[in-house]
Scaffold this motif. Structure first.
Motif, PDB file in Angstrom:
ATOM      1  N   LEU A  96       0.704  -1.293   0.055  1.00 23.47           N
ATOM      2  CA  LEU A  96       0.113  -0.008   0.061  1.00 23.47           C
ATOM      3  C   LEU A  96       0.863   1.137   0.020  1.00 23.47           C
ATOM      4  CD1 LEU A  96      -3.056   0.798   0.031  1.00 23.47           C
ATOM      5  CD2 LEU A  96      -2.875   1.039   2.664  1.00 23.47           C
ATOM      6  N   SER A  97       0.575   2.158  -0.916  1.00 26.27           N
ATOM      7  CA  SER A  97       1.263   3.522  -1.020  1.00 26.27           C
ATOM      8  C   SER A  97       0.409   4.690  -0.722  1.00 26.27           C
ATOM      9  CB  SER A  97       2.033   3.464  -2.488  1.00 26.27           C
ATOM     10  OG  SER A  97       1.224   3.629  -3.334  1.00 26.27           O
ATOM     11  N   TYR A  98      -0.827   4.675  -0.782  1.00 27.35           N
ATOM     12  CA  TYR A  98      -1.592   5.571  -0.516  1.00 27.35           C
ATOM     13  C   TYR A  98      -2.936   5.146   0.254  1.00 27.35           C
ATOM     14  CZ  TYR A  98      -4.538   9.818  -1.239  1.00 27.35           C
ATOM     15  OH  TYR A  98      -5.430  10.744  -1.015  1.00 27.35           O
ATOM     16  N   PHE A  99      -3.414   5.754   1.193  1.00 27.93           N
ATOM     17  CA  PHE A  99      -4.412   5.372   2.070  1.00 27.93           C
ATOM     18  C   PHE A  99      -5.161   6.590   2.706  1.00 27.93           C
ATOM     19  CE2 PHE A  99      -5.846   3.337   6.426  1.00 27.93           C
ATOM     20  CZ  PHE A  99      -6.904   2.829   5.881  1.00 27.93           C
ATOM     21  N   CYS A 100      -6.497   6.620   2.361  1.00 27.53           N
ATOM     22  CA  CYS A 100      -7.323   7.856   2.870  1.00 27.53           C
ATOM     23  C   CYS A 100      -8.728   7.409   3.212  1.00 27.53           C
ATOM     24  CB  CYS A 100      -7.208   8.791   1.820  1.00 27.53           C
ATOM     25  SG  CYS A 100      -8.314  10.286   2.240  1.00 27.53           S
ATOM     26  N   ILE A 101      -9.120   7.611   4.389  1.00 26.20           N
ATOM     27  CA  ILE A 101     -10.681   7.628   4.723  1.00 26.20           C
ATOM     28  C   ILE A 101     -11.234   8.986   4.934  1.00 26.20           C
ATOM     29  CG2 ILE A 101     -12.346   6.285   6.071  1.00 26.20           C
ATOM     30  CD1 ILE A 101     -10.092   4.267   6.980  1.00 26.20           C
ATOM     31  N   ARG A 102     -12.312   9.197   4.207  1.00 30.31           N
ATOM     32  CA  ARG A 102     -12.866  10.488   4.513  1.00 30.31           C
ATOM     33  C   ARG A 102     -13.459  10.530   6.059  1.00 30.31           C
ATOM     34  NH1 ARG A 102     -17.629  11.756   0.790  1.00 30.31           N
ATOM     35  NH2 ARG A 102     -18.874  10.112   1.703  1.00 30.31           N
ATOM     36  N   SER A 103     -14.305   9.178   6.518  1.00 29.59           N
ATOM     37  CA  SER A 103     -14.526   9.443   8.180  1.00 29.59           C
ATOM     38  C   SER A 103     -14.992   8.165   8.400  1.00 29.59           C
ATOM     39  CB  SER A 103     -15.982  10.442   8.038  1.00 29.59           C
ATOM     40  OG  SER A 103     -16.840  10.162   7.165  1.00 29.59           O
ATOM     41  N   LEU A 104     -14.583   8.196   9.818  1.00 30.82           N
ATOM     42  CA  LEU A 104     -15.035   6.756  10.526  1.00 30.82           C
ATOM     43  C   LEU A 104     -16.271   7.089  11.584  1.00 30.82           C
ATOM     44  CD1 LEU A 104     -11.339   5.188  11.092  1.00 30.82           C
ATOM     45  CD2 LEU A 104     -13.143   4.144   9.680  1.00 30.82           C
ATOM     46  N   PHE A 105     -16.888   6.070  11.603  1.00 26.45           N
ATOM     47  CA  PHE A 105     -18.184   6.072  12.675  1.00 26.45           C
ATOM     48  C   PHE A 105     -18.088   4.768  13.224  1.00 26.45           C
ATOM     49  CE2 PHE A 105     -19.242   9.034   9.027  1.00 26.45           C
ATOM     50  CZ  PHE A 105     -19.568  10.090   9.789  1.00 26.45           C
ATOM     51  N   GLY A 106     -18.793   4.846  14.554  1.00 26.68           N
ATOM     52  CA  GLY A 106     -19.049   3.395  15.363  1.00 26.68           C
ATOM     53  C   GLY A 106     -18.233   3.542  16.531  1.00 26.68           C
ATOM     54  N   GLU A 107     -17.976   2.415  17.008  1.00 26.77           N
ATOM     55  CA  GLU A 107     -17.393   2.078  18.421  1.00 26.77           C
ATOM     56  C   GLU A 107     -15.781   2.399  18.183  1.00 26.77           C
ATOM     57  OE1 GLU A 107     -19.224  -1.214  20.683  1.00 26.77           O
ATOM     58  OE2 GLU A 107     -19.408  -2.014  18.415  1.00 26.77           O
ATOM     59  N   PRO A 108     -15.183   2.935  19.296  1.00 27.28           N
ATOM     60  CA  PRO A 108     -13.777   2.893  19.416  1.00 27.28           C
ATOM     61  C   PRO A 108     -13.116   1.469  19.218  1.00 27.28           C
ATOM     62  CG  PRO A 108     -14.657   4.145  21.402  1.00 27.28           C
ATOM     63  CD  PRO A 108     -15.951   3.235  20.689  1.00 27.28           C
ATOM     64  N   PHE A 109     -11.898   1.287  18.953  1.00 24.36           N
ATOM     65  CA  PHE A 109     -11.227   0.264  18.648  1.00 24.36           C
ATOM     66  C   PHE A 109      -9.591   0.472  18.933  1.00 24.36           C
ATOM     67  CE2 PHE A 109     -11.203   2.805  14.583  1.00 24.36           C
ATOM     68  CZ  PHE A 109      -9.891   2.864  14.326  1.00 24.36           C
ATOM     69  N   ASP A 110      -8.959  -0.557  19.051  1.00 25.50           N
ATOM     70  CA  ASP A 110      -7.593  -0.450  19.647  1.00 25.50           C
ATOM     71  C   ASP A 110      -6.581   0.145  18.537  1.00 25.50           C
ATOM     72  OD1 ASP A 110      -4.887  -1.331  20.102  1.00 25.50           O
ATOM     73  OD2 ASP A 110      -5.604  -2.943  21.510  1.00 25.50           O
ATOM     74  N   ILE A 111      -6.239   1.415  19.097  1.00 25.21           N
ATOM     75  CA  ILE A 111      -5.274   2.048  18.246  1.00 25.21           C
ATOM     76  C   ILE A 111      -4.012   1.410  17.934  1.00 25.21           C
ATOM     77  CG2 ILE A 111      -4.032   4.222  17.919  1.00 25.21           C
ATOM     78  CD1 ILE A 111      -7.013   4.619  17.747  1.00 25.21           C
ATOM     79  N   ASP A 112      -3.366   0.839  18.785  1.00 27.31           N
ATOM     80  CA  ASP A 112      -2.182  -0.111  18.760  1.00 27.31           C
ATOM     81  C   ASP A 112      -2.216  -1.120  17.472  1.00 27.31           C
ATOM     82  OD1 ASP A 112      -0.931   1.631  20.413  1.00 27.31           O
ATOM     83  OD2 ASP A 112      -1.210   0.313  22.328  1.00 27.31           O
ATOM     84  N   GLU A 113      -3.288  -1.789  17.484  1.00 26.03           N
ATOM     85  CA  GLU A 113      -3.827  -2.787  16.565  1.00 26.03           C
ATOM     86  C   GLU A 113      -3.904  -2.337  15.346  1.00 26.03           C
ATOM     87  OE1 GLU A 113      -5.506  -6.960  18.561  1.00 26.03           O
ATOM     88  OE2 GLU A 113      -6.985  -5.309  18.108  1.00 26.03           O
ATOM     89  N   PHE A 114      -4.578  -1.189  15.423  1.00 25.60           N
ATOM     90  CA  PHE A 114      -4.697  -0.398  13.792  1.00 25.60           C
ATOM     91  C   PHE A 114      -3.432   0.000  13.169  1.00 25.60           C
ATOM     92  CE2 PHE A 114      -5.904   3.334  11.023  1.00 25.60           C
ATOM     93  CZ  PHE A 114      -6.875   2.698  10.396  1.00 25.60           C
ATOM     94  N   LEU A 115      -2.544   0.601  13.965  1.00 23.24           N
ATOM     95  CA  LEU A 115      -1.126   0.927  13.604  1.00 23.24           C
ATOM     96  C   LEU A 115      -0.264  -0.230  13.144  1.00 23.24           C
ATOM     97  CD1 LEU A 115      -0.160   3.518  16.428  1.00 23.24           C
ATOM     98  CD2 LEU A 115      -0.724   3.939  14.142  1.00 23.24           C
ATOM     99  N   GLU A 116      -0.665  -1.537  13.726  1.00 20.61           N
ATOM    100  CA  GLU A 116      -0.114  -2.773  13.455  1.00 20.61           C
ATOM    101  C   GLU A 116      -0.462  -3.100  12.006  1.00 20.61           C
ATOM    102  OE1 GLU A 116       0.540  -7.330  14.821  1.00 20.61           O
ATOM    103  OE2 GLU A 116      -0.395  -5.802  16.177  1.00 20.61           O
ATOM    104  N   PHE A 117      -1.716  -2.940  11.828  1.00 23.31           N
ATOM    105  CA  PHE A 117      -2.172  -2.992  10.245  1.00 23.31           C
ATOM    106  C   PHE A 117      -1.771  -1.983   9.380  1.00 23.31           C
ATOM    107  CE2 PHE A 117      -5.341  -0.752   7.873  1.00 23.31           C
ATOM    108  CZ  PHE A 117      -5.875  -1.728   6.672  1.00 23.31           C
TER     109      PHE A 117
END
Length: 545
Positions: free
Chosen positions: A515-536
């Motif tokens: 992956l060389s480019y990643f963009c999300i306009r907005s996220l909704f819903g429940e909080p999630f594990d930030i550390d795991e998301f960084l690992e992703f």
């Protein structure tokens, strides 16, 4: 002194002497009482006059440009061409070169086949599918730092399936680029790897660019001179040799070799004012030394481009089909009929192309039109090779029936396409294996988007300005989308829903780390594990981003 002491000390005594003379002239100009515009002209004149006799380092060309007005484009172009003739290329001056040849882009930029592609082609957004000008086959024919991005961009815009030969070349250049970068500190190994590309222009551009950064690299000079001689590029060989002799002034041995080679492979017209006795051309047809400047490598470009065009225009050998038809009868197959029908039924799009081109019987049995690129247009609908362009009012029933999309889908917001355009079109598709999907201002069900991406080979996905909802008119979960995107390289998304397990689900999904480019306009819903998301993100992104 403009030059660094380190560079000055490495110069031979004779060259140090003429540098001292130039520095003295420049110093007198600075100390004079003339107004600033006159001083600037005098500085330019002193440097340009010096360059008529000797090769000079890049610092003087930079000084020359700094003392130029960007409003005087003719003067600036003369300076920049002089710098390039002295082997100094600055990517910021590219637009002022304006060297006429068949390989020049309409933007006015001189095209260079550089290892540092992104820097030298003014493409900071090379990863974007919207890049202009479009990447072409030429951009993926040599190794450089943005090769993968250029191939993705080319693949997205092409109207037909890239040839096996082109893909093989791309893969070879990727491997070769890594080898060249590793060998940068070993000039001899680096040079030999450049030769493996098999492209004279590529070798020329990169070697001369490197020499321009360090003019006193005598080893590279000699490697390059020998290469030009051995490859039969005699005009370029003699020109480069003449430049060497106007830098390494005390190298009498090389000067004698130059004299002998000029006698054997000459004559050649050179632009120097201080011609050696053996360089003077007495041919009455060669009185103007200006006719040669920049000409030899332009001839190289034209020769190589001619060969490339010749290969592209290869005609189909009609003998390939002579055994497939027998008057009015259907073809007789060596394979049993159930087996050939099994092959037809389970063939991928590449096999289908070959079957359809070999015999009309196959298309009669399985009438599936293959479209490599489906796009929209503002004014007209048309077919171009395997590209189908539709306008907002196109009759989908007329143009789309059981179609197989294999390359890319682009619904452009600028073409007045209604929001349900693609949603209405999808039921008319047989299958979609598009690698590049850009949907602007479209409204889709997630199941419809799933139909487009479920094959798992998507490389580019841009749905930033579209609305994707599930059957309950709710946002879909992030991880439901990414499970199909193991090969994604460019990802731009609209609104997404997350839950407490989203990050964990993402981490456990398979990604190839491209992956060389990643963009999300907005996220909704429940909080999630930030550390795991960084690992992703760490797993997904290329290591150099």
């Amino acid at each position: 002194m403009i030059l660094s002491k380190e560079f000055y000390d490495r110069c031979c005594p004779s060259y140090q002497k003429i540098i001292d003379e130039l520095e003295k002239k420049l110093d007198n100009i600075y100390k004079s009482n003339d107004d600033v515009p006159t001083k600037e002209d005098q500085i330019q004149t002193a440097i340009l006059n010096f360059a008529k006799n000797y090769i000079i380092p890049k610092e003087y060309w930079q000084l020359c440009v700094e003392n130029s007005s960007y409003n005087d484009s003719l003067k600036l172009r003369t300076i920049v061409k002089g710098a390039y003739f002295n082997l100094y290329y600055n990517e910021q001056w590219n637009t002022f070169l304006h060297i006429p040849d068949d390989d020049d882009r309409k933007s006015g930029y001189k095209y260079f086949r550089m290892l540092d592609y992104q820097k030298n082609h003014g493409c900071p957004r090379i990863h974007s599918p919207y890049l202009h000008p479009k990447a072409t086959e030429r951009d993926i024919s040599f190794p450089h730092d943005s090769l993968k991005e250029c191939f993705r961009h080319f693949d997205y815009h092409t109207s037909k399936l890239p040839s096996k030969k082109l893909i093989q070349r791309f893969e070879e250049m990727k491997v070769l680029y890594s080898k060249i970068k590793i060998a940068e500190k070993d000039v001899e190994k680096w040079f030999l790897l450049l030769l493996q590309v098999g492209d004279n222009i590529f070798v020329r551009d990169n070697v001369e660019n490197r020499l321009g950064q360090d003019l006193l690299d005598a080893k590279l000079w000699k490697l390059y001179i020998n290469y030009l001689k051995e490859s039969g590029q005699y005009q370029r060989f003699l020109e480069i040799f003449s430049k060497y002799c106007r830098l390494f002034l005390d190298d009498d041995e090389m000067k004698e070799m130059y004299k002998a080679d000029l006698n054997e492979y000459g004559p050649i017209i050179l632009p120097w004012n201080n011609l050696f006795d053996f360089e003077i051309v007495k041919d009455s047809d060669c009185l103007n030394p200006c006719i040669y400047v920049m000409k030899s490598f332009e001839d190289d470009y034209k020769k190589i481009l001619y060969e490339e065009d010749k290969q592209k225009k290869e005609l189909l050998d009609k003998r390939l089909c002579e055994n497939f038809y027998d008057t009015y009868y259907v073809q007789n197959f060596d394979l049993p009929k159930p087996l050939i029908l099994y092959i037809l039924e389970n063939a991928n799009h590449q096999i289908l192309r070959k079957l359809f081109s070999s015999c009309k019987y196959f298309y009669f049995k399985k009438p599936i039109p293959i479209c490599y690129r489906l796009t929209t247009d503002l004014y007209s609908q048309y077919f171009d090779k395997e590209c189908l362009a539709l306008i907002f009012s196109s009759n989908q029933e007329l143009y789309i029936k059981n179609m197989f999309i294999t390359g890319s889908v682009w619904i452009n917001r600028e073409h007045n396409i209604e929001k349900t355009f693609l949603s209405n079109l999808i039921p008319r598709l047989f299958r979609c294996e598009a690698k590049h999907i850009i949907l602007s201002n479209q409204t889709l069900l997630f199941s419809e988007l799933e139909f487009l991406i479920q094959h798992g080979g998507v490389i580019t996905l841009d749905i930033f300005s579209s609305v994707i909802r599930d059957k309950n008119d709710e946002m879909f979960a992030f991880e439901e989308l990414t499970k199909y995107l193991s090969n994604i390289q460019y990802l731009s998304l609209s609104d997404l829903k997350t839950n407490i397990n989203s990050a964990n689900a993402l981490v456990n999904q398979k990604f190839n780390g491209e992956l060389s480019y990643f963009c999300i306009r907005s996220l909704f819903g429940e909080p999630f594990d930030i550390d795991e998301f960084l690992e992703f993100l760490t797993v997904c992104f290329l290591t150099y981003f």
